[in-house]
Write a protein that holds these residues in place. Structure first.
Motif, PDB file in Angstrom:
ATOM      1  N   PHE A  46      13.624   2.469   1.213  1.00 25.74           N
ATOM      2  CA  PHE A  46      13.649   2.839  -0.331  1.00 25.74           C
ATOM      3  C   PHE A  46      14.226   1.690  -1.198  1.00 25.74           C
ATOM      4  N   THR A  82      17.916   6.555  -9.550  1.00 27.21           N
ATOM      5  CA  THR A  82      16.429   6.750  -9.678  1.00 27.21           C
ATOM      6  C   THR A  82      15.893   5.799  -8.473  1.00 27.21           C
ATOM      7  N   GLU A  99      12.620   4.978  -5.297  1.00 29.55           N
ATOM      8  CA  GLU A  99      11.505   5.407  -4.618  1.00 29.55           C
ATOM      9  C   GLU A  99      11.459   5.040  -3.179  1.00 29.55           C
ATOM     10  N   SER A 133       9.616   4.733   0.701  1.00 28.51           N
ATOM     11  CA  SER A 133       8.156   4.325   1.064  1.00 28.51           C
ATOM     12  C   SER A 133       7.913   4.669   2.557  1.00 28.51           C
ATOM     13  N   THR A 164      13.294  14.060  -1.552  1.00 30.16           N
ATOM     14  CA  THR A 164      12.229  13.122  -2.451  1.00 30.16           C
ATOM     15  C   THR A 164      11.439  14.238  -3.219  1.00 30.16           C
ATOM     16  N   ASP A 165      10.710  13.696  -4.227  1.00 31.79           N
ATOM     17  CA  ASP A 165      10.109  14.774  -5.119  1.00 31.79           C
ATOM     18  C   ASP A 165       8.901  15.284  -4.155  1.00 31.79           C
ATOM     19  N   ALA A 197       4.110   6.744  -0.872  1.00 32.30           N
ATOM     20  CA  ALA A 197       5.653   6.720  -1.585  1.00 32.30           C
ATOM     21  C   ALA A 197       6.002   7.918  -2.071  1.00 32.30           C
ATOM     22  N   SER A 198       7.280   8.034  -2.492  1.00 31.60           N
ATOM     23  CA  SER A 198       7.553   9.380  -3.467  1.00 31.60           C
ATOM     24  C   SER A 198       8.769   8.833  -3.829  1.00 31.60           C
ATOM     25  N   THR A 199       9.091   9.311  -5.236  1.00 36.65           N
ATOM     26  CA  THR A 199      10.281   9.103  -5.977  1.00 36.65           C
ATOM     27  C   THR A 199      11.383   9.995  -5.705  1.00 36.65           C
TER      28      THR A 199
END
Length: 265
Positions: free
Chosen positions: A178, A194, A196, A198, A229-230, A239-241
């Motif tokens: 992350f 905030t 991301e 991976s 994660t989103d 990846a996701s935020t």
């Protein structure tokens, strides 16, 4: 009176027979000692089948078979490093704690129990809850949040007990990472993170959670919470935020935060 005298030939034959008997007797003793020595010095080695049946862990690279622990050693599987309590908006007393796995193997589904004690050391209230992450890895942190309940009687001390199972699965995805894009005060006066996550593995990652622990300027634990994660499923090399917002202590200055990442295959 008769005097018996044996000839030299008879004497020689008699001595020869005695010599033969002595040689046979010594040889027999030596043979018996050799057999006994061989039996005592023999080594017993486990067969390949027996070695193959030894317990092995998969899904965690540095995991080792769990040793057999004595009951008193079982209590030292976790080290509780920080504990704090507060009364939430609903009037319930909440205990939050940080713990570390001090064993060489992962531990699964730990349950934290908080007992509140009065001046006499008697339990006046208690509560239990699972840790916020399912698995606690060696030398890694986890956290618990236990709600003791509203209308708690007066208490002066507390006890924290941790019980857990041994990790035997291979369902976690260890190849996650992350990055934090922003960390600071939110528009509402709380604290916001905030970033991301991976997925660097060759398998999908799903149900990925980040455990966030917040500390004040004096390094006292403020709170611990998980955020997902989103995207529920992160593809291979994808990846996701994520976004984390803490508003429990508006106006409180955050001195440090800690993030522990965990996801599933």
């Amino acid at each position: 009176m008769w005097l018996s005298v044996k000839s030299p030939v008879v004497r020689i034959y008699g001595l020869l027979w005695i010599g033969v008997l002595l040689i046979l007797l010594v040889a027999g003793c030596a043979l018996q000692g050799s057999v006994n020595d061989q039996a005592l010095s023999g080594q017993v080695k486990p067969s390949p089948d027996a070695l193959a049946q030894l317990p092995k862990y998969s899904g965690y690279e540095t995991a080792t078979p769990a040793p057999i622990l004595e009951p008193e050693e079982d209590e030292r599987q976790f080290l509780v490093t920080d504990v704090s309590s507060y009364v939430d908006r609903d009037g319930s007393t909440v205990f939050v704690g940080r713990l570390e796995n001090i064993t060489p193997f992962p531990l699964d589904y730990a349950v934290a129990t908080v007992n509140l004690l009065d001046q006499e050391g008697e339990v006046v209230a208690s509560g239990s809850a699972y840790t916020l992450l399912d698995v606690t890895f060696p030398e890694r942190a986890n956290a618990f949040r236990v709600m003791v309940g509203p209308d708690v009687p007066e208490w002066t001390d507390y006890q924290v007990d941790i019980a857990c199972d041994q990790y035997l699965g291979d369902y976690l995805n260890p190849d996650l990472d992350f990055s934090v894009a922003a960390a600071g005060s939110s528009d509402s006066g709380g604290f916001q993170l905030t970033g991301e996550v991976s997925n660097k593995s060759t398998a999908i990652a799903q149900n990925v959670y980040l455990l966030v622990l917040l500390f004040d300027k004096q390094m006292n634990l403020l709170d611990a919470e998980t955020v997902q994660t989103d995207q529920n499923v992160i593809p291979v090399r994808g990846a996701s935020t994520f976004e984390y917002l803490w508003e429990q202590g508006e106006g409180v200055q955050i001195g440090r935060y800690e993030i522990v990442l965990q996801g599933y295959r």
